[in-house]
Design a protein around this motif. Structure first.
Motif, PDB file in Angstrom:
ATOM      1  N   TRP A 184       0.823  -1.206   0.000  1.00  0.00           N
ATOM      2  CA  TRP A 184       0.000   0.000   0.000  1.00  0.00           C
ATOM      3  C   TRP A 184       0.861   1.261   0.000  1.00  0.00           C
ATOM      4  O   TRP A 184       0.517   2.260  -0.646  1.00  0.00           O
ATOM      5  N   ASP A 185       1.989   1.244   0.708  1.00  0.00           N
ATOM      6  CA  ASP A 185       2.895   2.406   0.675  1.00  0.00           C
ATOM      7  C   ASP A 185       3.357   2.683  -0.756  1.00  0.00           C
ATOM      8  O   ASP A 185       3.410   3.842  -1.194  1.00  0.00           O
ATOM      9  N   LYS A 186       3.689   1.618  -1.492  1.00  0.00           N
ATOM     10  CA  LYS A 186       4.105   1.810  -2.882  1.00  0.00           C
ATOM     11  C   LYS A 186       2.923   2.233  -3.746  1.00  0.00           C
ATOM     12  O   LYS A 186       3.064   3.060  -4.652  1.00  0.00           O
ATOM     13  N   MET A 225      -5.103   6.641   1.563  1.00  0.00           N
ATOM     14  CA  MET A 225      -4.710   6.390   2.946  1.00  0.00           C
ATOM     15  C   MET A 225      -5.933   6.135   3.824  1.00  0.00           C
ATOM     16  O   MET A 225      -5.899   5.278   4.720  1.00  0.00           O
ATOM     17  N   LEU A 235       0.474   1.390   7.519  1.00  0.00           N
ATOM     18  CA  LEU A 235       1.305   2.150   6.592  1.00  0.00           C
ATOM     19  C   LEU A 235       2.503   2.778   7.301  1.00  0.00           C
ATOM     20  O   LEU A 235       2.418   3.143   8.473  1.00  0.00           O
ATOM     21  N   LYS A 236       3.604   2.939   6.540  1.00  0.00           N
ATOM     22  CA  LYS A 236       4.699   3.777   7.023  1.00  0.00           C
ATOM     23  C   LYS A 236       4.434   5.242   6.681  1.00  0.00           C
ATOM     24  O   LYS A 236       4.899   6.147   7.365  1.00  0.00           O
ATOM     25  N   THR A 237       3.717   5.463   5.606  1.00  0.00           N
ATOM     26  CA  THR A 237       3.390   6.811   5.177  1.00  0.00           C
ATOM     27  C   THR A 237       2.428   7.446   6.180  1.00  0.00           C
ATOM     28  O   THR A 237       1.383   6.875   6.499  1.00  0.00           O
ATOM     29  N   THR A 238       2.788   8.620   6.672  1.00  0.00           N
ATOM     30  CA  THR A 238       1.950   9.295   7.665  1.00  0.00           C
ATOM     31  C   THR A 238       1.320  10.575   7.132  1.00  0.00           C
ATOM     32  O   THR A 238       0.399  11.120   7.746  1.00  0.00           O
ATOM     33  N   ALA A 243       4.185  10.671  -0.082  1.00  0.00           N
ATOM     34  CA  ALA A 243       4.106   9.828  -1.272  1.00  0.00           C
ATOM     35  C   ALA A 243       4.407  10.633  -2.523  1.00  0.00           C
ATOM     36  O   ALA A 243       5.106  10.165  -3.441  1.00  0.00           O
TER      37      ALA A 243
END
Length: 315
Positions: A184-186, A225, A235-238, A243
């Motif tokens: 999902w991060d990608k 997200m 996720l690592k994305t906050t 992104a």
């Protein structure tokens, strides 16, 4: 390691080429006869950071006649996944691992259904590549990580072995027990730039020079997200802006997103597996995704315009 790259386009050429360069037995499989002829005649040529490498690696139109390999890296267009893996069954033995590094979501489910989940591991890569001529690729590997993991969430010896092969080839790679989150991060990175690049026909340098496009990208990522959170994905994305910024890190001004490359080649895109995956999940959850819905609709319109057989016909 004995490796076959199924769908050795620009990205497959970069990854397969670097693995071959480090001593692995790699075969590149590409349905384009001009590419296959050029690579077998002149070698695979990778241009990166003012350096040109000519790599001798065999290229083939199909996997016919090849026996089982240790690793199949799947990089065909997502909508060709099932037919391609069925046609490549000769590459599969009892111990063969099949790893998708394709854009978007859903390919691992297709592979598991066709060949059995026990053969499948998942991976996502931030490596980039643009085919500038048949068998000649502008590569982007610097600071571009590949992340791999078992669908079960365990870290096994086979994913560690694959990660080690990538590392020794100069391709930064790590394993994870949260491959779903990594996928999902990608996806967020692809959601940020792919459709917008295709719609505007802009390379990355120009795409990132327009504030309104940045805002649209950030809104599309924010929707994705929210959908991921509803699905329980870690996720690592906050922040959605992460992104958008990550998508262009280390890439040249002239770099083009894969969706744009597909449209310029007159071919179907992977939009259904990228922004379309977000929109589809949103519908299933009852969560609105208007920005991603709009981006998907625009790309679908461009795809229709590329196919003269469909123009003027009712859907």
């Amino acid at each position: 390691m004995d490796i076959a790259v199924l769908g050795a386009g620009s990205l497959g050429s970069v990854i397969g080429g670097r693995l071959a360069q480090s001593g692995h037995a790699v075969t590149l499989i590409n349905r384009n006869p001009t590419y296959v002829e050029a690579v077998n005649r002149d070698g695979l040529i990778l241009d990166e950071a003012r350096r040109r490498d000519v790599i001798r690696v065999p290229a083939r139109l199909t996997s016919e006649g090849l026996g089982p390999v240790e690793l199949v890296i799947v990089l065909v267009k997502s909508f060709h996944t099932e037919e391609s893996i069925r046609a490549a069954r000769g590459l599969l033995g009892p111990q063969t691992t099949v790893m998708s590094l394709q854009n978007g979501l859903g390919q691992e489910d297709i592979l598991a259904r066709v060949i059995g989940a026990e053969h499948v591991v998942a991976g996502k890569t931030y490596v980039g590549g643009v085919m500038t001529a048949s068998g000649v690729v502008s590569a982007g590997t610097t600071d571009k990580e590949t992340i791999i993991g078992e669908l079960s969430g365990t870290v096994t010896t086979r994913v560690c072995a694959i990660a080690n092969a990538f590392e020794t080839a100069g391709l930064a790679c790590s394993t994870t027990d949260n491959i779903r989150g990594a996928m999902w991060d990608k996806l967020l990175v692809n959601v940020a730039t792919g459709a917008l690049a295709g719609i505007t026909r802009l390379n990355y340098g120009n795409l990132y020079d327009i504030p309104e496009l940045a805002q649209t990208a950030i809104e599309a990522v924010a929707e994705a997200m929210d959908v991921a959170a509803l699905l329980g994905v870690r996720l690592k994305t906050t922040d959605p802006r992460q992104a958008w910024e990550k998508a262009a890190e280390g890439l040249a001004f002239t770099f083009k997103a894969s969706i744009l490359q597909s449209l310029e080649n007159g071919s179907r895109t992977e939009i259904d597996f990228i922004n379309g995956a977000v929109a589809r999940a949103g519908r299933e959850l009852g969560f609105p995704t208007p920005v991603n819905d709009t981006l998907v609709a625009c790309i679908k319109g461009l795809e229709r315009a590329l196919d003269p057989k469909l123009e003027g016909q009712a859907a």
